[in-house]
Design a protein around this motif. Structure first.
Motif, PDB file in Angstrom:
ATOM      1  N   ASP A  74       0.868  -1.127  -0.049  1.00  0.00           N
ATOM      2  CA  ASP A  74       0.135   0.033   0.075  1.00  0.00           C
ATOM      3  C   ASP A  74       0.840   1.384   0.123  1.00  0.00           C
ATOM      4  N   LEU A  75       1.902   1.099   0.778  1.00  0.00           N
ATOM      5  CA  LEU A  75       2.853   2.593   0.830  1.00  0.00           C
ATOM      6  C   LEU A  75       3.755   2.643  -0.405  1.00  0.00           C
ATOM      7  N   VAL A  76       4.107   1.690  -1.052  1.00  0.00           N
ATOM      8  CA  VAL A  76       5.231   1.927  -2.156  1.00  0.00           C
ATOM      9  C   VAL A  76       4.797   0.980  -3.359  1.00  0.00           C
ATOM     10  N   GLY A  77       3.893   0.250  -3.589  1.00  0.00           N
ATOM     11  CA  GLY A  77       3.482  -0.709  -4.562  1.00  0.00           C
ATOM     12  C   GLY A  77       2.503  -0.140  -5.589  1.00  0.00           C
ATOM     13  N   GLY A  78       1.899   1.099  -5.131  1.00  0.00           N
ATOM     14  CA  GLY A  78       1.029   1.865  -6.151  1.00  0.00           C
ATOM     15  C   GLY A  78      -0.039   1.041  -6.624  1.00  0.00           C
ATOM     16  N   GLY A  83      -4.370  -5.622  -6.200  1.00  0.00           N
ATOM     17  CA  GLY A  83      -4.901  -6.879  -6.112  1.00  0.00           C
ATOM     18  C   GLY A  83      -4.029  -7.597  -5.203  1.00  0.00           C
ATOM     19  N   SER A  84      -2.631  -7.411  -5.258  1.00  0.00           N
ATOM     20  CA  SER A  84      -1.818  -8.419  -4.223  1.00  0.00           C
ATOM     21  C   SER A  84      -2.069  -7.884  -2.664  1.00  0.00           C
ATOM     22  N   ALA A  85      -2.110  -6.458  -2.598  1.00  0.00           N
ATOM     23  CA  ALA A  85      -2.279  -6.189  -1.356  1.00  0.00           C
ATOM     24  C   ALA A  85      -3.911  -6.648  -0.800  1.00  0.00           C
ATOM     25  N   ARG A  86      -5.021  -6.792  -1.588  1.00  0.00           N
ATOM     26  CA  ARG A  86      -6.162  -7.305  -1.164  1.00  0.00           C
ATOM     27  C   ARG A  86      -5.982  -8.508  -0.933  1.00  0.00           C
ATOM     28  N   THR A  87      -5.323  -9.249  -1.537  1.00  0.00           N
ATOM     29  CA  THR A  87      -5.030 -10.786  -1.363  1.00  0.00           C
ATOM     30  C   THR A  87      -4.136 -11.164  -0.187  1.00  0.00           C
ATOM     31  N   ALA A 126      -9.342  -7.611  17.854  1.00  0.00           N
ATOM     32  CA  ALA A 126     -10.697  -7.547  17.505  1.00  0.00           C
ATOM     33  C   ALA A 126     -10.958  -6.373  16.676  1.00  0.00           C
ATOM     34  N   VAL A 127     -10.375  -5.313  17.208  1.00  0.00           N
ATOM     35  CA  VAL A 127     -10.687  -3.981  16.458  1.00  0.00           C
ATOM     36  C   VAL A 127      -9.892  -3.996  15.201  1.00  0.00           C
ATOM     37  N   ALA A 128      -8.611  -4.756  15.232  1.00  0.00           N
ATOM     38  CA  ALA A 128      -7.845  -4.488  13.950  1.00  0.00           C
ATOM     39  C   ALA A 128      -8.451  -5.619  12.912  1.00  0.00           C
ATOM     40  N   ILE A 129      -8.902  -6.641  13.501  1.00  0.00           N
ATOM     41  CA  ILE A 129      -9.749  -7.539  12.496  1.00  0.00           C
ATOM     42  C   ILE A 129     -10.800  -6.934  11.858  1.00  0.00           C
ATOM     43  N   GLY A 130     -11.612  -6.040  12.560  1.00  0.00           N
ATOM     44  CA  GLY A 130     -12.832  -5.393  12.036  1.00  0.00           C
ATOM     45  C   GLY A 130     -12.153  -4.248  10.769  1.00  0.00           C
ATOM     46  N   LEU A 131     -11.187  -3.672  11.277  1.00  0.00           N
ATOM     47  CA  LEU A 131     -10.415  -2.571  10.573  1.00  0.00           C
ATOM     48  C   LEU A 131     -10.083  -3.322   9.174  1.00  0.00           C
ATOM     49  N   TYR A 132      -9.500  -4.358   9.251  1.00  0.00           N
ATOM     50  CA  TYR A 132      -8.873  -5.308   8.021  1.00  0.00           C
ATOM     51  C   TYR A 132     -10.192  -5.719   7.176  1.00  0.00           C
ATOM     52  N   ALA A 133     -11.131  -6.006   7.727  1.00  0.00           N
ATOM     53  CA  ALA A 133     -12.325  -6.665   7.159  1.00  0.00           C
ATOM     54  C   ALA A 133     -12.967  -5.590   6.375  1.00  0.00           C
ATOM     55  N   ARG A 139     -11.724  -2.556  -0.641  1.00  0.00           N
ATOM     56  CA  ARG A 139     -10.642  -3.006  -1.970  1.00  0.00           C
ATOM     57  C   ARG A 139     -11.553  -3.775  -2.972  1.00  0.00           C
ATOM     58  N   ARG A 140     -12.299  -4.844  -2.275  1.00  0.00           N
ATOM     59  CA  ARG A 140     -13.143  -5.451  -3.161  1.00  0.00           C
ATOM     60  C   ARG A 140     -14.133  -4.678  -4.030  1.00  0.00           C
ATOM     61  N   ARG A 141     -14.774  -3.639  -3.541  1.00  0.00           N
ATOM     62  CA  ARG A 141     -15.563  -2.366  -4.131  1.00  0.00           C
ATOM     63  C   ARG A 141     -14.936  -1.505  -5.211  1.00  0.00           C
ATOM     64  N   GLY A 142     -13.435  -1.982  -5.070  1.00  0.00           N
ATOM     65  CA  GLY A 142     -12.586  -1.064  -6.216  1.00  0.00           C
ATOM     66  C   GLY A 142     -12.237   0.249  -5.354  1.00  0.00           C
ATOM     67  N   ASP A 143     -12.577   0.333  -4.137  1.00  0.00           N
ATOM     68  CA  ASP A 143     -12.311   1.610  -3.296  1.00  0.00           C
ATOM     69  C   ASP A 143     -10.701   1.686  -2.712  1.00  0.00           C
ATOM     70  N   HIS A 144      -9.642   1.399  -3.635  1.00  0.00           N
ATOM     71  CA  HIS A 144      -8.438   1.044  -2.964  1.00  0.00           C
ATOM     72  C   HIS A 144      -7.813   2.301  -2.050  1.00  0.00           C
ATOM     73  N   ASP A 145      -8.234   3.589  -2.270  1.00  0.00           N
ATOM     74  CA  ASP A 145      -7.838   4.665  -1.205  1.00  0.00           C
ATOM     75  C   ASP A 145      -8.514   4.331   0.180  1.00  0.00           C
ATOM     76  N   THR A 146      -9.841   3.927   0.341  1.00  0.00           N
ATOM     77  CA  THR A 146     -10.321   3.662   1.372  1.00  0.00           C
ATOM     78  C   THR A 146      -9.888   2.432   2.063  1.00  0.00           C
ATOM     79  N   GLY A 147      -9.679   1.532   1.144  1.00  0.00           N
ATOM     80  CA  GLY A 147      -8.874   0.023   1.785  1.00  0.00           C
ATOM     81  C   GLY A 147      -7.633   0.254   2.267  1.00  0.00           C
ATOM     82  N   ARG A 148      -6.856   1.202   1.486  1.00  0.00           N
ATOM     83  CA  ARG A 148      -5.504   1.420   2.094  1.00  0.00           C
ATOM     84  C   ARG A 148      -5.691   2.172   3.481  1.00  0.00           C
TER      85      ARG A 148
END
Length: 184
Positions: A74-78, A83-87, A126-133, A139-148
C-alpha cells in the motif's frame, strides 16, 4: 530500577497487569473460553501440545506477516499492487480465526495478571480484524484509497495488540511448552 525511570510504555503495561477493573470481564469469559478453546483434546491441539510448544506465535506470524506485507504494498506498490495487497489482507483475515483460537487456549491457562493483559490484547486484535475486514470490503468494491486507509488504521491497532502479545510471550512467559524444555 525506580518507577520514575521506567519507560512510559512499561509503566502503562504494568498498570494494565494491575487493572483489577478487568477482573469481572475475565471471570465472566473464563469458563466459556476454557470450555470452547482450553480444555480436552481441542485445548491440547490449540495449545500445540503435539508440537512441543505453543502454536499461537506461529499463526500470529502468518497474520501479521500478511498484513505487514499488504501495508508495504500500500505504501510503495502503487495501483499495480492493489490486487496483491487485497489478497494479503484476505490471507490475514482467514488466518485470524485460528490464531485467535490458539490465543484463547493459551489465555485459559494463564494467571490473573496475564489474563487482564490478554483480554486487552484480544480486544485490540478484534478491532484490528474489524478494520482489516472493512479494508478488504472497500478494496473489493474497487475503493483502493479507502481500503488502504482502513488497512493503515488496522496496522496501527494490530501493532498495539502485537506489543501486548509480545509482552505476554517474552516478559510474562505465557506460552505452552513441553516439560522436556524445562530440564535444560
Amino acid at each position: 530500577m525506580s518507577t520514575e525511570h521506567r519507560p512510559a510504555l512499561v509503566r502503562a503495561t504494568l498498570a494494565l497487569e494491575d487493572a483489577a477493573v478487568l477482573d469481572a470481564p475475565v471471570r465472566a469469559l473464563r469458563p466459556h473460553v476454557t470450555k470452547l478453546f482450553g480444555s480436552g483434546v481441542r485445548g491440547r491441539v490449540l495449545r500445540g501440545d503435539w508440537l512441543g510448544h505453543a502454536l499461537h506465535p506461529l499463526l500470529t506470524d502468518l497474520v501479521m506477516g500478511s498484513w505487514t506485507s499488504a501495508t508495504v504494498l500500500d505504501l510503495v506498490g502503487g495501483r499495480d499492487a492493489a490486487g496483491s495487497a487485497r489478497t494479503l489482507v484476505a490471507t490475514g483475515l482467514l488466518a485470524a480465526g485460528p490464531t485467535a483460537w490458539t490465543g484463547w487456549a493459551e489465555w485459559s491457562g494463564s494467571g490473573p495478571r496475564d489474563q487482564r493483559v490478554g483480554l486487552v490484547h484480544a480486544g485490540t486484535n478484534a478491532v484490528a480484524i474489524g478494520l482489516y475486514a472493512a479494508s478488504y470490503l472497500a478494496r473489493r468494491r474497487g475503493d483502493h484509497d479507502t481500503g488502504r486507509t482502513l488497512g493503515l488504521a488496522g496496522a496501527t491497532v494490530s501493532g498495539a495488540g502485537a506489543y501486548l502479545g509480545g509482552h505476554l510471550a517474552a516478559a510474562r512467559k505465557v506460552s505452552s511448552h513441553h516439560p522436556a524444555y524445562d530440564a535444560g
